[in-house]
Write a protein that holds these residues in place. Structure first.
Motif, short mmCIF file in Angstrom:
data_model
loop_
_atom_site.label_atom_id
_atom_site.label_comp_id
_atom_site.label_asym_id
_atom_site.label_seq_id
_atom_site.Cartn_x
_atom_site.Cartn_y
_atom_site.Cartn_z
N GLU A 156 36.67 84.96 75.86
CA GLU A 156 35.88 86.16 75.63
C GLU A 156 36.10 87.22 76.70
O GLU A 156 35.74 88.39 76.53
CB GLU A 156 34.40 85.83 75.52
N HIS A 157 36.73 86.83 77.82
CA HIS A 157 36.98 87.81 78.86
C HIS A 157 38.20 88.68 78.56
O HIS A 157 38.45 89.67 79.23
CB HIS A 157 37.16 87.11 80.22
N GLY A 158 39.00 88.29 77.57
CA GLY A 158 40.11 89.13 77.16
C GLY A 158 41.27 89.16 78.13
O GLY A 158 41.96 90.19 78.24
N LEU A 159 41.50 88.06 78.85
CA LEU A 159 42.64 87.99 79.75
C LEU A 159 43.77 87.20 79.08
O LEU A 159 43.52 86.29 78.31
CB LEU A 159 42.26 87.31 81.07
N ARG A 160 44.98 87.59 79.40
CA ARG A 160 46.14 86.87 78.86
C ARG A 160 46.98 86.38 80.02
O ARG A 160 47.16 87.09 81.02
CB ARG A 160 46.96 87.78 77.96
N PHE A 161 47.52 85.16 79.90
CA PHE A 161 48.38 84.59 80.93
C PHE A 161 49.77 84.41 80.35
O PHE A 161 49.95 83.81 79.29
CB PHE A 161 47.84 83.24 81.40
N GLU A 162 50.77 84.95 81.03
CA GLU A 162 52.17 84.81 80.62
C GLU A 162 52.87 83.90 81.62
O GLU A 162 53.08 84.27 82.78
CB GLU A 162 52.84 86.19 80.58
N ALA A 163 53.21 82.70 81.18
CA ALA A 163 53.90 81.75 82.05
C ALA A 163 55.30 82.26 82.37
O ALA A 163 56.01 82.76 81.49
CB ALA A 163 53.96 80.38 81.40
N LEU A 164 55.71 82.14 83.61
CA LEU A 164 57.01 82.64 84.04
C LEU A 164 57.94 81.54 84.55
O LEU A 164 59.10 81.50 84.18
CB LEU A 164 56.82 83.68 85.15
N VAL A 165 57.42 80.66 85.40
CA VAL A 165 58.27 79.65 86.05
C VAL A 165 57.57 78.30 86.04
O VAL A 165 56.39 78.22 86.39
CB VAL A 165 58.59 80.05 87.52
N ASP A 166 58.30 77.26 85.64
CA ASP A 166 57.76 75.91 85.76
C ASP A 166 57.61 75.58 87.25
O ASP A 166 58.31 76.15 88.10
CB ASP A 166 58.69 74.90 85.09
N ASN A 167 56.74 74.63 87.54
CA ASN A 167 56.33 74.46 88.92
C ASN A 167 56.11 72.99 89.24
O ASN A 167 55.35 72.31 88.55
CB ASN A 167 55.04 75.26 89.15
N ASP A 168 56.78 72.52 90.27
CA ASP A 168 56.60 71.15 90.76
C ASP A 168 56.43 71.20 92.27
O ASP A 168 56.83 72.18 92.92
CB ASP A 168 57.82 70.27 90.44
N LEU A 169 55.85 70.15 92.82
CA LEU A 169 55.81 70.02 94.27
C LEU A 169 57.12 69.40 94.75
O LEU A 169 57.59 68.40 94.19
CB LEU A 169 54.64 69.14 94.71
N VAL A 170 57.70 70.01 95.77
CA VAL A 170 59.01 69.57 96.27
C VAL A 170 58.90 69.35 97.77
O VAL A 170 58.29 70.15 98.50
CB VAL A 170 60.09 70.63 95.97
N ALA A 171 59.50 68.27 98.24
CA ALA A 171 59.54 68.00 99.67
C ALA A 171 60.68 68.80 100.31
O ALA A 171 61.80 68.82 99.80
CB ALA A 171 59.73 66.51 99.93
N VAL A 172 60.37 69.46 101.42
CA VAL A 172 61.34 70.33 102.09
C VAL A 172 61.31 70.07 103.59
O VAL A 172 60.24 69.84 104.17
CB VAL A 172 61.04 71.82 101.80
N GLY A 173 62.47 70.12 104.21
CA GLY A 173 62.59 70.02 105.67
C GLY A 173 63.70 70.96 106.13
O GLY A 173 64.28 71.68 105.32
N ARG A 174 64.02 70.94 107.41
CA ARG A 174 65.09 71.81 107.90
C ARG A 174 66.43 71.37 107.30
O ARG A 174 66.58 70.23 106.83
CB ARG A 174 65.14 71.79 109.42
N ALA A 175 67.39 72.28 107.33
CA ALA A 175 68.66 72.05 106.63
C ALA A 175 69.37 70.78 107.08
O ALA A 175 69.98 70.08 106.28
CB ALA A 175 69.57 73.26 106.80
N ASP A 176 69.29 70.46 108.39
CA ASP A 176 69.98 69.27 108.90
C ASP A 176 69.02 68.10 109.11
O ASP A 176 69.28 67.22 109.95
CB ASP A 176 70.72 69.60 110.20
N HIS A 177 67.94 68.08 108.36
CA HIS A 177 66.98 66.97 108.47
C HIS A 177 67.67 65.67 108.07
O HIS A 177 68.47 65.64 107.12
CB HIS A 177 65.78 67.23 107.56
N PRO A 178 67.39 64.57 108.76
CA PRO A 178 68.04 63.28 108.43
C PRO A 178 67.87 62.88 106.96
O PRO A 178 68.82 62.37 106.36
CB PRO A 178 67.34 62.29 109.37
N LEU A 179 66.71 63.11 106.39
CA LEU A 179 66.48 62.70 105.00
C LEU A 179 67.15 63.64 104.00
O LEU A 179 67.36 63.26 102.84
CB LEU A 179 64.98 62.63 104.70
#
Length: 312
Positions: A156-179
């Motif tokens: 009833e609030h009259g808002l519309r949502f347009e999905a743009l990008v799928d989304n997951d949680l990703v593990a990140v470290g520095r470029a030369d991280h051992p893992l």
């Protein structure tokens, strides 16, 4: 005494071109119609403005004076037309953009930069916050757009949502991280050997991060730093072996810089798609429509980059 400003512009054009015929063609009028308007102007003023002769129309002194006003009006009308066209294209004005904490902290830097670089007469006011509160402000007309997850107010609030990008949680470290060098999923035991960075508890993403860490077999005592600053997160990651869980589009932006790398993990945690919300039963300013187009282009590029990463 009221004077039609269009008649002053027409007088200027006659004086500028020296001919009723040429002025009528430039203005898109008939010559009889233009002559009638000038006679009406002369009648209103009570003086002769033009002297018609074999070689065209010559202004009187009074005609020159009023034609000067007509020239100013013509120039202003041209400027107004140019500005109006720019406004229609979304190239002028201020956009009030609400962005979820994690998005305001870096994810939308690319589309924002692209939008502003192409439109030097626009400005953006980015207001960070939890998506539910931002949607309420959008509904109240205090924001033009909201970028975030698919948390929406009732229909009833009259808002519309347009999905743009799928989304997951990703593990990140520095470029030369051992893992980061592993070609297979990192074992839980190895993930536990490292300390982690998380967003603040006030950020709605925090609950997802906690669930994502739990899916990897990690507990809260692995968290060494909690912050709302993406700059602090990246600086700490670059200087240490710390790891973090962040939305995949943001991870994509960080890894594209070459300073950071993804860490393969045995479990992925799916988040709500990232998209843009706007009002459907209210006026949407052209600048907002233009920004939505930029977001769509950015999202398409992001999807292409993510697909390439998965293929690799």
């Amino acid at each position: 005494m009221l004077i039609d400003p269009r008649h002053l512009i027409q007088l200027h054009m006659i004086v500028e071109l020296g001919s009723f015929i040429s002025a009528a063609e430039r203005l898109g009028l008939t010559q009889p119609g233009l002559s009638r308007n000038i006679r009406l102007l002369e009648s209103r003023i009570g003086v002769r403005l033009l002297i018609r002769g074999k070689h065209g129309a010559v202004p009187t002194d009074e005609g020159k004076t009023l034609a000067a006003y007509g020239r100013r009006l013509f120039e202003l009308s041209q400027q107004a037309a140019t500005t109006g066209a720019a406004v229609h294209r979304g190239e002028v004005g201020e956009l009030r953009l609400g962005a979820a904490f994690s998005l305001a902290n870096g994810l939308i830097a690319e589309p924002v930069s692209r939008f502003l670089a192409a439109r030097p007469k626009t400005s953006l006011r980015v207001l960070p916050g939890p998506t539910p509160r931002l949607l309420e402000e959008l509904d109240a007309g205090q924001l033009d757009l909201v970028v975030g997850g698919t948390q929406m107010l009732p229909e009833e609030h009259g808002l519309r949502f347009e999905a743009l990008v799928d989304n997951d949680l990703v593990a990140v470290g520095r470029a030369d991280h051992p893992l980061a060098k592993l070609e297979q999923d990192a074992p839980v035991a190895q993930l536990r050997e490292y300390r982690w960075v998380a967003c603040l508890e006030q950020d709605p993403l925090r609950r997802d991060v906690e669930a994502g860490m739990a899916s990897l077999g990690l507990t809260q005592d692995c968290v060494a730093l909690e912050t709302a600053s993406l700059t602090l997160v990246t600086d700490v990651l670059a200087r240490t072996d710390f790891l973090t869980l962040i939305p995949s589009p943001l991870a994509n932006a960080l890894t594209a810089s070459g300073r950071f790398a993804r860490v393969q993990a045995a479990s992925s945690y799916t988040l709500r798609p990232i998209g843009v919300a706007y009002r459907v039963n209210a006026y949407i300013p052209p600048i907002a429509t233009a920004f939505i187009k930029v977001l769509r282009g950015w999202a398409q590029e992001n999807r292409t980059s993510l697909a390439a990463l998965r293929d690799d």
